[in-house]
Scaffold this active site. Structure first.
Site, mmCIF file in Angstrom:
data_model
loop_
_atom_site.group_PDB
_atom_site.id
_atom_site.type_symbol
_atom_site.label_atom_id
_atom_site.label_comp_id
_atom_site.label_asym_id
_atom_site.label_seq_id
_atom_site.Cartn_x
_atom_site.Cartn_y
_atom_site.Cartn_z
ATOM 1 N N ARG A 285 0.820 -1.210 0.000
ATOM 2 C CA ARG A 285 0.000 0.000 0.000
ATOM 3 C C ARG A 285 0.854 1.259 0.000
ATOM 4 O O ARG A 285 0.390 2.321 -0.400
ATOM 5 C CB ARG A 285 -1.010 -0.038 1.147
ATOM 6 C CG ARG A 285 -2.104 -1.098 0.893
ATOM 7 C CD ARG A 285 -3.167 -1.108 1.973
ATOM 8 N NE ARG A 285 -2.691 -1.673 3.210
ATOM 9 C CZ ARG A 285 -2.899 -2.929 3.611
ATOM 10 N NH1 ARG A 285 -3.589 -3.751 2.857
ATOM 11 N NH2 ARG A 285 -2.416 -3.347 4.752
ATOM 12 N N GLU B 236 4.353 -10.844 15.191
ATOM 13 C CA GLU B 236 3.820 -11.402 16.418
ATOM 14 C C GLU B 236 4.325 -12.842 16.598
ATOM 15 O O GLU B 236 4.775 -13.236 17.673
ATOM 16 C CB GLU B 236 2.300 -11.366 16.375
ATOM 17 C CG GLU B 236 1.655 -11.638 17.714
ATOM 18 C CD GLU B 236 0.142 -11.619 17.622
ATOM 19 O OE1 GLU B 236 -0.488 -11.786 18.673
ATOM 20 O OE2 GLU B 236 -0.393 -11.461 16.508
#
Lengths: 241, 188
Positions: free
Chosen positions: A126, A163
């Site tokens: 993006r 994560e």
């Protein structure tokens, strides 16, 4: 279309300290956010700030840039994407709103034009949407920072934590030169891992990071802290209820 | 159809664009001469030429939607969209777009891939342009045309920076015209 009658001054006041959290907030436990979507008008807390000692100081103007509420309201929030508990900030609706998209680019261009910035680095994918229009308007080169194995030829790469596990971003060798001044663009900063890796990549080759710029920040995730000396400029935040 | 066949013969910008594209042999696999447009992006003059040529062509064609194929179409599509006042619609690999999507499968050399578009992207009868950096087999562009037409758009043209020579003349993809700036660069 609203026209901006007053000039858009940069905010150079230091940012207020981030809220003190009693525990580490991760994306899954993000409470309902205040960032409005198309469908639900909600109050919006706007926060736009940068601090860069090299830029000329200017007073913050009272009153907001009128473009920012429109930009914020053009961003759609999708709950439980890509997995349960995550409130996804969908900028594709901003891209469908020609005025909001133009305003977004204009705000960044006004901020970075004429500042000797020769590199706009955009993070896949993006960042590829917002970076090039800014680069073209300020006369800078656009440098894509990509997932592994996408860039042909010689690359340097930087690992960063997710994560669970790690990921890598890559940049072409020779894309930038020592001493160049750069901004790094992405649509959103969450934990700051990707941006921090992008900063490290550029600094490894002697580039000065003038600022990181994102449309959206999720401040509870404290991404700002990972950016070290590099300032962060954002247009809208999503705010805990 | 190449730019030189359509009014831009002798335009020095085309040579500048061609010279700015780097050729990487045997990437991603042996035998492929990869057309690396990242060097064009490092040249603000050449990059601007690309956008200017496309904008000049499309600004009076009443196009309200520019669709760009992930990921390099994301680089060329938005500047064009912004300049002609059109919206930008990303066409993405599976699972990336949130919300309701439509998807279209297409063939690769080995196996298949899929392209997705948001269902909210298109208003019926909108005039659309599809952008990618390069056209080789036309598989990705054909899938893009299908997605837009299924959603009710009218695809006016597909546009690419680089295209294989077979796309000269009146070559069409799924009945739609194709506009290409330059042929593949050669190794020095």
């Amino acid at each position: 279309m609203q026209s901006i009658v007053s000039s858009h001054h940069l905010c150079f006041a230091p940012p207020p300290p981030p809220p003190v959290l009693g525990h580490r907030l991760i994306c899954h436990s993000l409470p309902s956010i205040r960032l409005p979507s198309h469908r639900s008008p909600t109050s919006l807390r706007l926060f736009s700030c940068a601090a860069e000692s090299e830029m000329a100081a200017a007073a913050k103007e009272d009153g907001q840039d009128l473009r920012i509420p429109k930009i914020a309201s053009s961003i759609r929030v999708i709950p439980d994407f890509p997995k349960p508990g995550i409130m996804f900030q969908d900028i594709t609706t901003l891209l469908l709103d020609t005025e909001a998209f133009k305003d977004t680019i204009d705000i960044f261009v006004e901020r970075y034009k004429g500042k000797g910035i020769s590199v706009v680095a955009g993070v896949e994918a993006r960042g590829f949407i917002f970076g090039p229009p800014i680069a073209l308007a300020i006369g800078a080169k656009f440098v894509p920072m990509r997932k592994p194995k996408k860039l042909p030829g010689k690359v340097i790469s930087e690992e960063y934590s997710l994560e669970y596990g790690t990921d890598k971003i890559e940049m072409h060798v020779g894309a930038v030169e020592p001493g160049e001044r750069a901004i790094i663009i992405d649509d959103l900063i969450a934990t700051g891992g990707t941006l921090a890796a992008a900063i490290r990549l550029l600094e490894r080759v002697g580039v000065k990071i003038v600022e990181c710029a994102c449309v959206i920040e999720l401040p509870e995730l404290n991404g700002r802290e990972k950016l070290g000396e590099a300032p962060l400029f954002i247009l809208v935040t999503s705010d805990a209820a | 159809m190449f730019a030189v066949e359509n009014g831009l013969q002798g335009d020095p910008r085309l040579q500048t664009i061609s010279d700015a594209i780097r050729v990487i042999p045997h990437f991603p696999k042996t035998g492929i001469m990869f057309q690396d447009i990242t060097t064009l992006l490092l040249d603000p003059v050449a990059f601007k030429h690309v956008v200017d040529i496309f904008v000049d062509r499309y600004k009076h064609m009443n196009i309200s939607l520019v669709a760009g194929v992930e990921a390099r179409g994301f680089i060329f599509g938005p500047p064009i969209a912004l300049a002609i006042g059109a919206k930008f619609v990303p066409l993405r690999k599976p699972g990336k777009l949130p919300g309701r999507v439509i998807s279209e499968e297409y063939e690769l050399e080995y196996g298949n891939d899929r392209l997705e578009m948001s269902m909210e992207a298109v208003k019926t009868h909108e005039r659309a342009l599809v952008i990618d950096d390069l056209v080789a087999t036309g598989g990705t562009l054909s899938a893009s045309i299908n997605l837009l037409e299924r959603a009710g758009a009218e695809v006016v043209e597909c546009a690419c920076v680089v295209g294989l020579p077979k796309f000269k003349g009146e070559c069409r993809l799924k009945g739609k015209p194709l506009y290409v700036l330059v042929e593949p660069s050669q190794l020095d």
